[in-house]
Enzyme design. Structure first.
Site, PDB file in Angstrom:
ATOM      1  N   ARG A  17      -1.058  -6.971   8.157  1.00 45.11           N
ATOM      2  CA  ARG A  17      -2.379  -6.359   8.009  1.00 45.11           C
ATOM      3  C   ARG A  17      -3.324  -7.272   7.231  1.00 45.11           C
ATOM      4  O   ARG A  17      -4.499  -7.446   7.606  1.00 45.11           O
ATOM      5  CB  ARG A  17      -2.230  -5.002   7.320  1.00 45.11           C
TER       6      ARG A  17
ATOM      7  N   LEU B 183       9.263   0.001   6.403  1.00 49.22           N
ATOM      8  CA  LEU B 183       7.991  -0.025   7.127  1.00 49.22           C
ATOM      9  C   LEU B 183       7.040   0.954   6.456  1.00 49.22           C
ATOM     10  O   LEU B 183       7.473   1.979   5.920  1.00 49.22           O
ATOM     11  CB  LEU B 183       8.190   0.379   8.596  1.00 49.22           C
ATOM     12  N   ASP B 184       5.746   0.642   6.502  1.00 51.36           N
ATOM     13  CA  ASP B 184       4.752   1.568   5.974  1.00 51.36           C
ATOM     14  C   ASP B 184       4.817   2.890   6.717  1.00 51.36           C
ATOM     15  O   ASP B 184       5.272   2.958   7.875  1.00 51.36           O
ATOM     16  CB  ASP B 184       3.341   0.982   6.116  1.00 51.36           C
ATOM     17  N   SER B 185       4.314   3.940   6.094  1.00 48.69           N
ATOM     18  CA  SER B 185       4.344   5.271   6.698  1.00 48.69           C
ATOM     19  C   SER B 185       3.703   5.277   8.089  1.00 48.69           C
ATOM     20  O   SER B 185       4.220   5.888   9.022  1.00 48.69           O
ATOM     21  CB  SER B 185       3.621   6.267   5.784  1.00 48.69           C
TER      22      SER B 185
ATOM     23  N   THR C 142       3.351   2.778  10.139  1.00 47.47           N
ATOM     24  CA  THR C 142       3.920   1.784  11.047  1.00 47.47           C
ATOM     25  C   THR C 142       5.210   2.351  11.631  1.00 47.47           C
ATOM     26  O   THR C 142       6.042   2.885  10.909  1.00 47.47           O
ATOM     27  CB  THR C 142       4.228   0.470  10.308  1.00 47.47           C
TER      28      THR C 142
END
Length: 305
Positions: A239, A137-139, A141
């Site tokens: 996104r 997961l993105d930082s 998220t």
């Protein structure tokens, strides 16, 4: 089934008796060809303490020993911070990642990531293998992330992910009021040649498919709470897709969203589910949202496990 040092030991039940060793390994453990070849060449599989030919037939009550937990070098620096565990067994660990924490290091100096935190947990419980994340997961998220506890589980779960047999459910808050109750965004995603980290919908990109449904419309705030599921796993997929149809995520300034005080994108991986390849039981882990932006909607987000 039990763990004895590096060995996972399984006593052959009546329904597994009569199979060859090779058929048992394929059916019970779903081991990929590479792992099977490695075990065969190294004579790693023991039956009642002996490495027998794989054409031999198993009998009820035979004891099979598999070197799943063989000690391995672990260069991951432990990061001693609390982690929220959603599910755990001998093979996998599912945790609820907070925001502002990378899934894994991006450089040798980066040692304060979720992977480092899980390495510290493994050290604490005496597990001498290194953690491996199946997805990321993105930082900014938050939500459920799956880690494996041994190299065999890693290869098996990587295969499940590639076969789209690990279901991931997200929630997001987007700008604007979505009129449709649900929809499918089926647009390829590629790199944005004008920006190093951004992605965009592109005819020459990789196939990407996102499903969404509306959970709540908030006219007063001009925002919509939605649930999403992915049929592919492209970088920034949710996104990019939501921005493409005109509903950028709140806080997602990279894709046109307005900045939030918390400086995060309103995206959370709320549920992770799959049929366990080893136990054959359905696993469903729900990650309670911790982002402030979702708190007004908490009553709508009581997902069942």
């Amino acid at each position: 089934m039990s763990i004895n040092g590096q060995w996972l030991e399984d006593k052959i039940a009546k329904n597994d008796a009569g199979q060859t060793i090779e058929d048992y390994l394929k059916a019970k453990w779903r081991l990929p060809k590479k792992t099977l070849h490695q075990f065969r060449m190294n004579k790693n599989v023991l039956i009642n303490g002996e490495p027998l030919p794989w054409r031999n037939t198993l009998k009820e009550h035979d004891r099979v020993s598999l070197p799943f937990f063989e000690a391995e070098p672990n260069a991951i620096t432990p990061y001693n911070v609390d982690i929220e565990i959603l599910f755990e067994d001998e093979h996998v660990l599912i945790v609820n990642k907070p925001i502002n924490l990378d899934t894994h290091p991006s450089s040798e100096q980066d040692q304060k990531t979720l992977l480092n935190a899980v390495a510290a947990y493994f050290q604490k419980i005496g597990l001498k293998t290194k953690p491996r994340h199946v997805h990321r997961l993105d930082s900014d998220t938050s939500g459920a992330i799956l880690f494996t506890k041994h190299f065999v589980a890693s290869s098996v779960f990587d295969q499940l992910l590639a076969e789209r047999k690990i279901n991931r459910t997200y929630i997001a808050l987007v700008q604007g009021i979505i009129k449709k109750e649900d929809g499918i965004i089926n647009e390829p995603i590629g790199r944005d040649r004008h920006h190093a980290t951004r992605r965009r919908v592109s005819r020459t990109g990789q196939a990407a498919k996102t499903r969404y449904r509306v959970l709540k419309r908030n006219a007063a705030k001009n925002e919509t709470l939605i649930e999403l599921s992915l049929e592919t796993g492209r970088t920034h997929q949710i996104r990019v897709h939501m921005s493409h149809i005109g509903y950028s995520l709140l806080g997602d300034t990279l894709y046109g969203g307005k900045r939030l005080k918390e400086q995060q994108q309103a995206l959370h991986a709320i549920k992770l589910s799959f049929v366990h390849p080893f136990t054959h039981q359905r696993v469903s882990a729900v990650a309670p949202p911790t982002q402030q932006v979702f708190l007004p909607y908490s009553k709508l987000l009581s997902y069942e496990t």
